[in-house]
Enzyme design. Sequence first.
Site, PDB file in Angstrom:
ATOM      1  N   HIS A 110     -33.307  -9.418   1.307  1.00 10.28           N
ATOM      2  CA  HIS A 110     -32.228  -8.460   1.068  1.00 10.28           C
ATOM      3  C   HIS A 110     -31.476  -8.819  -0.223  1.00 10.28           C
ATOM      4  O   HIS A 110     -31.335  -7.993  -1.130  1.00 10.28           O
ATOM      5  CB  HIS A 110     -31.265  -8.462   2.262  1.00 10.28           C
ATOM      6  CG  HIS A 110     -30.089  -7.553   2.105  1.00 10.28           C
ATOM      7  ND1 HIS A 110     -30.030  -6.315   2.693  1.00 10.28           N
ATOM      8  CD2 HIS A 110     -28.937  -7.678   1.392  1.00 10.28           C
ATOM      9  CE1 HIS A 110     -28.888  -5.728   2.369  1.00 10.28           C
ATOM     10  NE2 HIS A 110     -28.207  -6.535   1.579  1.00 10.28           N
ATOM     11  N   GLU A 111     -31.013 -10.069  -0.282  1.00 17.28           N
ATOM     12  CA  GLU A 111     -30.239 -10.470  -1.459  1.00 17.28           C
ATOM     13  C   GLU A 111     -31.111 -10.464  -2.705  1.00 17.28           C
ATOM     14  O   GLU A 111     -30.641 -10.163  -3.803  1.00 17.28           O
ATOM     15  CB  GLU A 111     -29.598 -11.845  -1.249  1.00 17.28           C
ATOM     16  CG  GLU A 111     -28.596 -11.902  -0.092  1.00 17.28           C
ATOM     17  CD  GLU A 111     -27.532 -10.805  -0.137  1.00 17.28           C
ATOM     18  OE1 GLU A 111     -27.184 -10.341  -1.243  1.00 17.28           O
ATOM     19  OE2 GLU A 111     -27.065 -10.395   0.953  1.00 17.28           O
TER      20      GLU A 111
HETATM   21 ZN   LIG Z   1     -26.460  -6.048   0.599  1.00 17.96          ZN
END
Ligand SMILES: [Zn+2]
Length: 692
Positions: free
Chosen positions: A480-481
């Site tokens: 995600h990051e």
């Molecule tokens: Zn995010």
Amino acid sequence: MSEILQTAELSEARANPLLRPWETPFETPPFAEIEPEHFLPAFEQAFADHAAEIAAITHDPSAPDFANTITALERSGRLLSKVAAVFYDLVSAHSNPAILEIDKEVSLRMARHWNPIMMNAVLFGRVALLHENRAALDLTGEQKRLLERTYTNFHRAGAGLDEAAKKRRAEINERLAQLGTSFSHHLLGDEQEWSMELGEDDRAGLPDAFIAAAKAAAEERGMAGKAIVTLSRSSVEPFLKSSSRRDLREKVFKAFTARGDNGNANDNNATVVEILALREEAAGIMGFPTYAAYRLEDSMAKTPEAVRGLLERVWKPARERALADRDALQALIAEEGGNFDLAPWDWRYYAEKLRQRKADFDDAAIKPYLVLDHMIEAAFDCATRLFGVTFTERKDVPVWHPDVRVWEVKNADGSHKALFYGDYFARPSKRSGAWMTSLRDQQKLDGEIAPLVINVCNFSKGADGQPSLLSPDDARTLFHEFGHGLHGMLSNVTYPSLSGTSVFTDFVELPSQLYEHWQERPEVLKRFARHHETGEPLPDDLLKRFLAARKFNQGFATVEYVACALLDLEFHSQPPEASADVHAFESAELERIGMPAEIALRHRPQQFSHIFSGDHYASGYYSYMWSEVMDADAFGAFEEAGDVFDRTVAKRLHDNVLSVGGARDPEQAYKAFRGREPEPEALLRRRGLIEA
Ligand SMILES: [Zn+2]
């Protein structure tokens, strides 16, 4: 000023590493040389420089044009961006009491610096004149968008208000800046103060990897030889999932959900009340009935009704699924001879048991295969296959903590693209959560500037020389990051304020959530999920069970999230008197939506940093779901191409979404990528809330 004094000031400036040109590789911040006492004088200088640049634009005797107003604004404040980026990186990822003390002062000074700029009537007059005549200006697409955004930002900051209203709005901004800072300091304080030691008798059910991480956490806090649970999510959630000691689960759960709500010096209740009242007042000054209406005007969703519509559509099936799961968990307790009602601290534990039984799968079984370093490699490899960029570790770039690693990102032709900093481990000096930020944004206004992009996570370190092992959730967070990171690294815009992740909050989670899809691909897991001791790849049957189990407990995950998003919307839609007692408001809202008593909010109000540490996600927590409608639909484009690494689809994604930052309207950008609008059913299907 005497000559001697001037010389003294000059040498002081030279001594301050924040004010010198950086002679490090890629002109990165020389972290080893930067001390807390350098920040205030550097900010002082940066504010003065910026104010002078703004004055020059404001008082420019020539008629406003795009170059002398909009471009000049884009060029201004370079030192301020530079100093602030380093400062806020340290505040979040590696603070100390001196830094936090300075943060209090800086947040107020920031508000005092920006208020007169954003409410400067003469400056706004120049921007407004250009905006009015925009059709005649012969601008590029990016320039049109920049003019639109600049005008909107000034307008929404109150530049068009009368003097009395401006004065009040400025006071409100200053106070909100202080309150947001104390909100996060309080939370960090409560998190730092608490830990629970695990004696030999307290470890029932806990997997070895958890004990190893608990030992590493103890060592990090100067308690070497012991093992502790901390209030970091990566410590709490696995504990609640595997500890068979119901009394300890209750203790940890209560400490976790009480952060910022302990009636001590770190209590956030009064802070929340004051923040909400001031936001409401600011919205009123701007002519909006509620803060939510004000905030959402400048978003993809546009109105509170649109947000509520999406959330409620998801809430119903999610709640039904969660209630059915609850009954199954209660039945499991009874079957095991338990004579108690399922409580919030039991959910994860019994859900995990049920999953093991149903899907014959347990998180702990996959953890030995999810080695942090291999998952980083996997995230890089997917980016290479999709976008052609490569990653080479650099040991010569200064970092803010010895655990931080740096990679040089190169284009397919070998040219430099970006630097990527990964700061993965939890430590007391870091705030909780995971985030992407940058030390420098991409732009090419005056020559190519390559970005310096950061990912910060709170994973547990491996103890005794063991590698760090991730839970499936951690692995997903990593991707995600990194998806946000790519948004910053692949940015290819001219103007700095449109760079990378400078997009609407309800669009910004598209690249990050979309990237999560690759993490769960069998072809990725089979290659990169290798056992940390044997090096063996994830066995096929475990992989199959793992993927099938992803849809398990989605009712719970959706409920704990959507309830927070609805609460956020209500906090900012109802008159402030309604939330004067935060506890009462919280319970009333949870009752109104029919929150299952066995599920807790993912973030209780007193620890809801997204919406109270600053205003970025205020009335905007729904953004994850808004973006999820798009990411679920967007990944479909790769599936339809028959290859999740299809380079043509990846190029469309790159050209229309990842490289354009805020230079395009997000709706148009999405449509240009997908050829149509997103289809919301994909989200419900992905979460397993409707039949595929
Ligand atoms: Zn995010």
